[in-house]
Design an enzyme around this catalytic site. Structure first.
Site, PDB file in Angstrom:
ATOM      1  CE1 TYR A 179      -2.018   3.331   2.755  1.00  0.00           C
ATOM      2  CE2 TYR A 179      -4.174   2.026   0.840  1.00  0.00           C
ATOM      3  CZ  TYR A 179      -3.235   3.395   1.237  1.00  0.00           C
ATOM      4  OH  TYR A 179      -3.931   4.614   1.618  1.00  0.00           O
ATOM      5  CG  ASP A 201       5.834   3.715   0.744  1.00  0.00           C
ATOM      6  OD1 ASP A 201       4.830   3.439   0.002  1.00  0.00           O
ATOM      7  OD2 ASP A 201       6.443   4.580   1.199  1.00  0.00           O
ATOM      8  CE  LYS A 203       2.576   5.120   7.678  1.00  0.00           C
ATOM      9  NZ  LYS A 203       1.552   5.288   8.222  1.00  0.00           N
TER      10      LYS A 203
HETATM   11  P1  KE4 Z   1      -0.612   8.306   4.390  1.00  0.00           P
HETATM   12  O1  KE4 Z   1      -0.966   8.560   2.859  1.00  0.00           O
HETATM   13  O2  KE4 Z   1      -1.644   7.544   5.263  1.00  0.00           O
HETATM   14  O3  KE4 Z   1       0.206   9.614   5.572  1.00  0.00           O
HETATM   15  O4  KE4 Z   1       1.033   7.829   3.987  1.00  0.00           O
HETATM   16  C1  KE4 Z   1       0.117   6.556   3.289  1.00  0.00           C
HETATM   17  C2  KE4 Z   1       1.286   5.752   3.080  1.00  0.00           C
HETATM   18  C3  KE4 Z   1       2.408   5.126   2.088  1.00  0.00           C
HETATM   19  N1  KE4 Z   1       2.821   4.273   1.620  1.00  0.00           N
HETATM   20  C4  KE4 Z   1       2.927   3.358   3.370  1.00  0.00           C
HETATM   21  C5  KE4 Z   1       4.187   1.866   3.000  1.00  0.00           C
HETATM   22  C6  KE4 Z   1       2.636   3.476   4.073  1.00  0.00           C
HETATM   23  O5  KE4 Z   1       1.782   2.489   5.180  1.00  0.00           O
HETATM   24  C7  KE4 Z   1       1.027   4.213   4.183  1.00  0.00           C
HETATM   25  C8  KE4 Z   1       0.306   4.825   5.191  1.00  0.00           C
HETATM   26  N2  KE4 Z   1      -0.260   3.592   5.662  1.00  0.00           N
HETATM   27  C9  KE4 Z   1      -1.271   3.498   6.802  1.00  0.00           C
HETATM   28  C10 KE4 Z   1      -1.429   2.301   7.246  1.00  0.00           C
HETATM   29  N3  KE4 Z   1      -0.662   1.063   7.096  1.00  0.00           N
HETATM   30  C11 KE4 Z   1      -1.704   4.356   7.447  1.00  0.00           C
HETATM   31  C12 KE4 Z   1      -2.797   4.006   7.911  1.00  0.00           C
HETATM   32  C13 KE4 Z   1      -4.384   4.869   7.861  1.00  0.00           C
HETATM   33  O6  KE4 Z   1      -4.867   4.363   6.473  1.00  0.00           O
HETATM   34  O7  KE4 Z   1      -5.334   4.431   8.235  1.00  0.00           O
END
Ligand code: KE4
Length: 430
Positions: free
Chosen positions: A146, A241, A269
């Protein structure tokens, strides 16, 4: 004695009246584990407290950012002092240069970078840049990985998409989705097959170097090296990523842990210390294509926000303390070993994957090395374990296909309490 969740229920019912699904991100809604989410009132160190006053040892850590735990004094003080000077200017500030310098010094593959406001913005922008630099349109991603919710990336994605079992999101035009090719994580031939067929049309391969969104799946020896070689040979860019792994699995991220030099890296993060942030960066010749230097456009009102920069700087400075990662890694290893022992003595099948302080307990009796094997997990048993632990004051990810973390605020005490709760929970669900 069961915990009271009366106030959580009341607040969540009100949220449902105004917010889609009562949440601002789908995984928070507990749909994969059932029941209603607990509404959190505050965090302190390794703990979160819900609006009913119940205390939980927190292993979600805001899905990764809080490697220092909740309300770390250095972070709170940095944000307070920044806020007192103003919250946003829409103009260059020194803090942006300071944080960018720390990141570039930590990750030599990043010669230039750009701050944005989320991991989604980081990956979306990095792929636009990769397409512009190569003049090609197709992207390779991996099933179960993801990279945020940008249109072209919601194809066989992990995290909440996997959690909710969504085929892929409606609303993404077929014309976008067809530019996204999907391979299998840890399966080099599946990548080679795509390059054999589409090689000269592939702009980039984007990968979580340690998968975290199908649950934790480490790269098998040679996998990342193969991606580096295949992309180099084909003239495509390798995009790491590292939104989760950056400053998580090592101060220099997974690229330092595995010794791979990607062309572009996406971050988020931890570099924002719990405030909204993302970043992407890499080879100077690629990044120079970004406006205002070059023709590739990307912008953001609050990018490089002073509060996020302050929280990120305070966090990274703490991570530089000697022995930080070694201590956390040892604590994480102890937790995983103890929980595995507890599951075994209760006769519960568990496959635990761990890389540093990233871990996932898969309720399955065979190795988990990719999305297909992760999907064999017993998600109903996971849901029962989740609630058994929640009622014993341990807050895990409300989904089998996520990563749980620990922070530097977790101590032997929280590990011991967690193991005690796990022993009772395994006995309850076995
Ligand atoms: P954000 O747009 O949520 O800040 O980041 C997206 C993203 C991009 N790449 C990786 C590897 C990620 O894990 C994420 C977002 N992680 C999720 C949890 N696995 C965020 C939690 C959520 O979606 O509420």
């Amino acid at each position: 004695m069961a915990l009271s969740h009366d106030r959580s229920h009341e607040v969540f019912q009100r949220s449902l009246r105004y917010l889609a699904g009562g949440v601002n991100s789908p995984v928070r809604a507990f749909r994969a584990v059932g029941g209603e989410p607990v509404v959190i009132a505050r965090g302190e160190g390794p703990y979160v407290y819900d609006v009913d006053g119940n205390r939980y040892i927190d292993y979600v850590c805001s899905w990764g950012p809080l490697i220092l735990g909740h309300a770390h004094p250095a972070v709170v003080e940095a944000v307070r002092r920044a806020a007192e000077r103003g919250t946003s200017y829409g103009a260059p500030t020194e803090a942006e240069a300071d944080l960018a310098q720390l990141i570039v010094e930590a990750m030599p593959s990043i010669e230039l970078l750009r701050f944005v406001n989320s991991g989604t913005e980081a990956t979306m922008s990095a792929l636009r840049l990769a397409r512009a630099f190569t003049g090609r349109d197709k992207i390779v991603k991996f099933e179960g990985c993801y990279h945020g919710h940008a249109d072209g990336l919601l194809v066989q994605a992990g995290s909440g998409v996997a959690t909710l079992g969504l085929p892929d999101s409606p609303g993404v035009p077929a014309s976008y989705a067809q530019e996204t090719l999907v391979a299998r994580f840890n399966d080099v031939p599946s990548v080679e097959a795509l390059f054999d067929r589409h090689g000269d049309a592939i702009a980039a391969v984007i990968v979580e170097p340690v998968a975290g969104n199908m649950g934790v799946v480490p790269p098998q020896p040679g996998f990342l090296e193969a991606l580096r070689e295949i992309t180099r040979r084909a003239g495509a860019l390798l995009v790491f990523d590292e939104v989760i792994t950056g400053f998580r699995v090592a101060y220099g991220g997974a690229q330092s842990l595995y010794g791979i030099t990607p062309d572009l890296t996406c971050l988020g993060k931890i570099i924002g210390g719990g405030l909204p942030v993302g970043a992407y960066g890499g080879r100077r010749e690629v990044m120079q294509m970004l406006a205002p230097n070059g023709p590739v456009y990307q912008a953001g009102t609050l990018s490089g926000n002073p509060l996020a920069m302050a929280a990120g700087l305070a966090t990274l400075r703490e991570l530089q303390s000697p022995g930080f990662y070694e201590r956390l890694d040892a604590l994480s290893a102890k937790l995983v070993e103890s929980v595995a022992r507890a599951a075994k003595s209760a006769g519960v099948s568990l496959w635990l994957n761990r890389v540093g302080t990233m871990r996932t307990p898969f309720f399955v009796d065979a190795p988990v090395t990719d999305y297909a094997s992760a999907r064999r997990s017993d998600t109903k048993l996971y849901a029962r374990f989740f609630h058994a632990m929640l009622e014993r004051g341990v807050y895990l990810a409300p989904s089998q296909f996520e990563t749980v973390f620990i922070s530097s605020a977790h101590t032997e005490r929280e590990i011991a309490d967690t193991v005690t709760a796990a022993e009772a929970s395994f006995a309850e669900i076995a």
